[in-house]
Motif scaffolding. Structure first.
Motif: not given
Length: 257
Positions: A125-126, A131-132, A135-137, A193-194
């Motif tokens: 989701r932006k 990105i936690q 990344l978990a998913k 996004s970085p």
């Protein structure tokens, strides 16, 4: 300009070069097809722990096995043939069976989703802070595509989750390679996004980050990774993980920052 900001930019410019022979990122740089880069990068990141010489040695063997197109190798991978192809290849926590399981997982993921990027974006989701959650998913869905009994010590090490407190160094390293864009990082996942990346924390990053005042925590964890990242945002809010390669290699070489 803040003194640490000056140092961070100086070391970034010093290390942002195409001479990365002593880093596992050299393997995905062998390819030009984004599909091959993605697979090579994922595997290279998962094996990026331990002594550099040993990392490069095992990755050289794996890339020789995969040949000219890692993506085609993964798409056509057969488990039965895998036992013959990989022989007794293993690396630290990863047994031969773990390596075979990894390639079956990748085979199933690529043939179902088309790419690791599409699988990751399915949980992304932006508007998330970082990105936690995605990344978990990702680490929940990806290993579930393997064979029954995939939860070994090795696969647990490969697919560590931020929700369990892990710093997820190897997976954050992979995401840095995919999302950022410079002479080292590829920037082929431009949907992300970085600014949402989290720094890949290992013992070198942790030690130097303590010295630089980027963290006051003692134990390496996801919380430490987030704290270091948030402090780096003071110097580059849109791309805090930009400094990771330089900090890591200075830490590995035990140079003064």
């Amino acid at each position: 300009m803040n003194n640490l900001k000056i140092k961070l930019e100086f070391h970034y410019n010093e290390y942002n070069k195409s001479d990365f022979v002593k880093d596992p990122v050299r393997f995905p740089h062998r390819y030009t097809n984004p599909a091959d880069i993605e697979i090579s990068a994922f595997i290279s990141a998962l094996f990026a722990y331990g002594k550099v010489e040993l990392i490069l040695d095992v990755l050289e063997k794996i890339h020789n096995i995969m040949g000219e197109s890692p993506n085609e190798f993964v798409k056509n991978f057969d488990v039965e043939e895998g036992h013959e192809i990989f022989g007794k290849l293993k690396y630290r926590f990863y047994s031969t069976q773990d390596i075979i399981n990894l390639f079956e997982i990748l085979h199933n993921a690529i043939n179902e989703y088309g790419s690791l990027k599409k699988l990751f974006l399915a949980g992304y989701r932006k508007n998330d802070k970082n990105i936690q959650n995605a990344l978990a998913k990702f680490v929940l869905n990806l290993p579930a595509m393997g064979i029954e009994g995939y939860y070994t010590r090795g696969t647990n090490h490969m697919f560590s989750s931020p929700l369990k407190g892990s710093a997820c160094k190897r997976l954050n390293l992979f995401l840095r390679w995919m999302v950022r864009k410079d002479k080292i990082d590829f920037g082929i996942w431009n949907e992300i996004s970085p600014a949402q990346l989290v720094i890949p924390v290992d013992i070198h990053i942790a030690r130097l980050s303590k010295e630089l005042g980027l963290t006051n925590l003692k134990s390496t964890s996801w919380v430490m990774a987030e704290q270091i990242t948030e402090n780096l945002k003071k110097y580059n809010s849109g791309d805090p993980v930009k400094y990771d390669f330089a900090i890591c290699h200075i830490g590995m070489l035990k140079k003064k920052f």
